[in-house]
Design a protein around this motif. Structure first.
Motif, PDB file in Angstrom:
ATOM      1  N   PRO A  89       0.829  -1.214   0.000  1.00  0.00           N
ATOM      2  CA  PRO A  89       0.000   0.000   0.000  1.00  0.00           C
ATOM      3  C   PRO A  89       0.863   1.263   0.000  1.00  0.00           C
ATOM      4  O   PRO A  89       1.947   1.291   0.588  1.00  0.00           O
ATOM      5  N   LEU A  90       0.348   2.299  -0.651  1.00  0.00           N
ATOM      6  CA  LEU A  90       1.078   3.562  -0.686  1.00  0.00           C
ATOM      7  C   LEU A  90       1.103   4.228   0.687  1.00  0.00           C
ATOM      8  O   LEU A  90       2.064   4.917   1.028  1.00  0.00           O
ATOM      9  N   ARG A  91       0.046   4.038   1.465  1.00  0.00           N
ATOM     10  CA  ARG A  91      -0.035   4.623   2.807  1.00  0.00           C
ATOM     11  C   ARG A  91      -0.406   3.555   3.824  1.00  0.00           C
ATOM     12  O   ARG A  91      -1.537   3.484   4.300  1.00  0.00           O
ATOM     13  N   PRO A  92       0.546   2.699   4.209  1.00  0.00           N
ATOM     14  CA  PRO A  92       0.244   1.642   5.184  1.00  0.00           C
ATOM     15  C   PRO A  92      -0.207   2.193   6.535  1.00  0.00           C
ATOM     16  O   PRO A  92      -0.955   1.528   7.259  1.00  0.00           O
ATOM     17  N   ASP A  93       0.226   3.403   6.876  1.00  0.00           N
ATOM     18  CA  ASP A  93      -0.162   3.977   8.159  1.00  0.00           C
ATOM     19  C   ASP A  93      -1.669   4.198   8.255  1.00  0.00           C
ATOM     20  O   ASP A  93      -2.265   4.063   9.329  1.00  0.00           O
ATOM     21  N   LEU A  94      -2.325   4.511   7.126  1.00  0.00           N
ATOM     22  CA  LEU A  94      -3.762   4.750   7.129  1.00  0.00           C
ATOM     23  C   LEU A  94      -4.571   3.461   7.286  1.00  0.00           C
ATOM     24  O   LEU A  94      -5.738   3.507   7.670  1.00  0.00           O
ATOM     25  N   LEU A  95      -3.938   2.324   7.008  1.00  0.00           N
ATOM     26  CA  LEU A  95      -4.642   1.042   7.099  1.00  0.00           C
ATOM     27  C   LEU A  95      -4.774   0.541   8.531  1.00  0.00           C
ATOM     28  O   LEU A  95      -5.543  -0.377   8.799  1.00  0.00           O
TER      29      LEU A  95
END
Length: 402
Positions: A34-40
């Motif tokens: 994912p481009l933004r793993p933190d948002l997951l």
């Protein structure tokens, strides 16, 4: 746009992880990180209510992705959402999203993706009675998977074709496909076992059907797959109902409904309600039977499952006849016949013809005989046990004095 689609795609995969096999998702989607793993981190595995809330957004964004040139995202989003749509009986959503996904996959030139979209479009066609379309989609899958050298994918598509075969009356062909898949042990047994068990049930081989559905339940428990557990319980209850083992049937069918309610699984709910209504009829609990018949017809209408709409009406017609509401019973058989004829579902056609013949036997014996002859032709072609009862009734009518 790409960042939003990437986040949504990975979020759907996480939220669906409790209802979808990871190996198959990885095989089909071939996702990058994912481009933004933190948002997951805020997305919980198995969060089906979030998927429900995002249902309209998913449909819109898949369409927008396809139209704006994000083909790879469009078909991946459609496939990622498929299991949720399927278990909630949102077959129109599958048709729309995977139709968009198919256009996108063709535009990208990705043959693997094209086969996926055809396969899952077929799943919606099967449940809504569009059998010719389902067959065309699945033959495309077989052709593409064979071209790609994908043996497992080819075998899965052939097993799915087996479902189309038994729904359209080619039960022996379906039986051979499913038995071959089980013998080869080349596929995950969870999708194959219920199909084999249902085929055996239609052939009247109830002991074998019961054994297969028990195995299905065992495998589902071992894998902790609640979707398949609820289906296996329902199928076991359906066999018990047809054997007249009503106390066991009621327990199994109610357990299946309870597990469906707990897990948000609406798949095949109408069939379970219809079998439970028939069980209550056989127990003499006619008011409960009629309530469950109405619920089954409503559930089948809501999901667009036309073959179940026909089945549920045939079952209601039998109960109406038992309680003495003969004209309503005949009208319900006619409705079932109309639906089954429109979708070319031979088994429910023949059941409706047989029911109408019984209604007409006393007042219009010649018309009843013609209806029974039509039913017999279908049952004989399908090679199902109902042919013997119809043949006996026709023989009795000939032997009666004029």
């Amino acid at each position: 746009m790409e960042g939003l689609l990437d986040h949504l795609l990975h979020s759907v995969v996480v939220a669906s992880s409790s209802i979808e096999e990871k190996r198959l998702v990885d095989l089909h989607l071939r996702l990058k990180a994912p481009l933004r793993p933190d948002l997951l981190r805020a997305r919980l595995p198995g969060d089906l209510e979030w998927l429900e809330e995002q249902r309209l957004n998913l449909n819109a964004l898949i369409r927008q992705a396809a139209q704006e040139g994000h083909e790879a995202m469009a078909w991946r989003l459609a496939r990622a959402a498929w299991r949720f749509f399927y278990m909630r009986s949102y077959f129109d959503d599958i048709s729309v999203t995977h139709g968009e996904g198919l256009v996108a996959a063709r535009g990208s030139g990705d043959r693997h993706a094209v086969a996926l979209m055809h396969n899952y479009l077929a799943s919606a066609c099967v449940r809504t009675g569009a059998y010719q379309e389902a067959s065309a989609h699945l033959h495309e899958v077989v052709s593409i998977r064979a071209e790609l050298g994908d043996v497992e994918g080819t075998d899965r598509a052939r097993v799915n074709l087996g479902v189309v075969y038994w729904l359209t009356g080619r039960i022996r062909e379906s039986l051979e496909i499913n038995r071959a898949a089980v013998r080869a042990n080349a596929l995950d047994s969870l999708p194959v076992l219920p199909n084999l068990g249902l085929t055996l049930r239609f052939l009247g081989r109830y002991d074998e059907s019961m054994a297969v559905h028990r195995l299905h339940l065992f495998v589902a428990r071992v894998k902790r797959d609640q979707f398949h557990m609820s289906n296996a319980l329902g199928h076991l209850g359906g066999v018990r109902y047809r054997l007249g083992q009503n106390a066991q049937a009621e327990r199994l069918l109610r357990a299946s409904l309870a597990l469906r309610d707990r897990t948000g699984n609406g798949y095949a709910r109408a069939e379970i309600l219809s079998d439970l209504a028939g069980t209550y009829r056989q127990l003499g609990r006619h008011d409960e039977a009629l309530r469950h018949h109405d619920a089954a017809i409503e559930a089948a209408a809501n999901s667009g499952e036309r073959h179940v709409q026909a089945e549920a009406r045939n079952e209601l017609a039998v109960t109406l006849r038992v309680v003495g509401r003969l004209e309503e019973s005949a009208a319900m058989f006619r409705q079932a016949l109309d639906i089954a004829t429109r979708i070319a579902h031979p088994y429910e056609q023949a059941r409706a013809l047989s029911g109408l013949a019984e209604h007409l036997a006393a007042t219009e014996p010649e018309e009843a005989r013609r209806y029974r002859q039509r039913a017999l032709a279908i049952f004989e072609w399908m090679d199902v046990p109902e042919q013997y009862e119809i043949r006996g009734l026709l023989a009795e009518a000939v032997s009666e004095p004029g």
